[in-house]
Enzyme design. Structure first.
Site, PDB file in Angstrom:
ATOM      1  N   ASP A   1      -5.294  -0.726  15.042  1.00  0.00           N
ATOM      2  CA  ASP A   1      -5.337   0.100  13.838  1.00  0.00           C
ATOM      3  C   ASP A   1      -4.114  -0.123  12.969  1.00  0.00           C
ATOM      4  OD1 ASP A   1      -6.506   1.957  12.156  1.00  0.00           O
ATOM      5  OD2 ASP A   1      -5.670   3.692  13.188  1.00  0.00           O
TER       6      ASP A   1
ATOM      7  N   CYS B   1      -5.472   2.748   5.589  1.00  0.00           N
ATOM      8  CA  CYS B   1      -6.928   2.746   5.518  1.00  0.00           C
ATOM      9  C   CYS B   1      -7.350   2.017   4.262  1.00  0.00           C
ATOM     10  CB  CYS B   1      -7.485   4.168   5.504  1.00  0.00           C
ATOM     11  SG  CYS B   1      -9.289   4.222   5.314  1.00  0.00           S
TER      12      CYS B   1
ATOM     13  N   ASN C   1      -0.567   5.351  10.580  1.00  0.00           N
ATOM     14  CA  ASN C   1      -0.595   6.368  11.613  1.00  0.00           C
ATOM     15  C   ASN C   1       0.811   6.925  11.804  1.00  0.00           C
ATOM     16  OD1 ASN C   1      -3.394   5.930  13.029  1.00  0.00           O
ATOM     17  ND2 ASN C   1      -2.549   3.897  12.712  1.00  0.00           N
TER      18      ASN C   1
END
Length: 304
Positions: free
Chosen positions: A17, A242, A251
């Site tokens: 991620d 994102c 994050n």
């Protein structure tokens, strides 16, 4: 005798991620070393790669090579994200320990992200979930935009619970409540998690996945702790973002989360000093400064 501190599981998501939105391709050898360093630092779970189409996420095109190159450690789960059965087959061949599937709690986000409704997106994962269970693999379901959506605003609590129930019916062992664009606040986190807690156990089946766009991630983690959540996601050096949410930052930084947990008297079994070094290293590899405030402060302290 002093009782042993309560254990909090930290899922390190930086290699997947965190790196997936880097514009410049990160060399496979660097990704492998990042996973290996994080594994050695003591994480119980590292999200290592994804098996998505390179057309959509070119940064993750080397998922098979990464999984083939990493050093496995007993007790560490290496997770991979898969979008469909073809991705699952690649993950299975790569000896993934855990399969991660995903669905948005926002209809608008689901339509713009994967061009289908929430219900359709979850239904697409039915064969993946069945195959994962048949293969004896852990299955994790991630609920994106659980606190807010870039297209429709605040996400209704009922929508989050609905997706959680759908994922549980697929057999998910763990459910991620993800603030994909980092707009959530502590009060909102409490409302959402208490509602999710009506359909599954917050202490063993639910994780908090918070982005720090508005600087609320640590406050949201504390709110989740108060609700009973004991699993949290974070990304070394605060890597990530994102691509579908303008301005969304990474994050919450793992170094900041570990520092917080230590201050709360909670146990993670992760070496904070090692993670600080890893954060400095990966930031240098990709040519940027770490986004972790605790990481910067602790790294500076080492040089004094």
């Amino acid at each position: 005798m002093t009782p042993m501190a309560e254990y909090i599981k930290i899922v390190e998501v930086g290699p997947r991620d965190g790196l997936q939105n880097e514009k410049q391709f990160v060399d496979t050898a660097i990704k492998i070393e990042l996973v290996d360093r994080l594994t050695a630092a003591g994480f119980a779970n590292v999200e290592a790669a994804s098996f998505v189409s390179p057309k959509w996420v070119p940064q993750m095109a080397d998922g098979a090579a990464v999984m083939a190159g990493i050093t496995r450690r007993a007790g560490t789960i290496h997770s991979v994200l898969v979008p469909n059965l073809r991705g699952f087959e690649g993950a299975l061949a790569a000896r993934a320990d855990e399969i991660v599937i995903f669905g948005a709690a926002s209809e608008a986000f689901s339509q713009r992200n994967i061009n289908c409704s929430i219900a359709e997106s979850i239904a697409r994962f039915e064969p993946v979930a069945a195959a994962a269970k048949e293969a004896g693999l852990r299955l994790r379901g991630s609920i994106s935009c659980a606190l807010g959506c870039p297209y429709q605003g605040e996400t209704p609590v009922a929508a989050v619970v609905d997706v959680a129930e759908r994922l549980l019916r697929l057999g998910c062992d763990e459910i991620d409540v993800a603030d994909t664009i980092g707009v959530g606040t502590a009060a909102q986190v409490g409302r959402v998690l208490r509602a999710v807690g009506q359909v599954t156990d917050l202490g063993t089946r639910v994780s908090g996945h918070f982005h720090d766009t508005y600087g609320q991630a640590l406050a949201n983690i504390l709110a989740a702790l108060e609700c009973g959540v004991r699993i949290f996601h974070s990304s070394v050096a605060g890597l990530g973002g994102c691509p579908y949410a303008k301005g969304a930052t990474g994050n919450v930084a793992t170094e900041d989360v570990l520092y917080l947990m230590r201050g709360q008297g909670l146990r993670t079994d992760v070496d904070l000093d090692a993670v600080v070094d890893i954060g400095q290293w990966i930031s240098a590899q990709i040519g940027r400064s770490t986004a972790s405030r605790a990481g910067r402060a602790l790294a500076l302290k080492k040089t004094c």
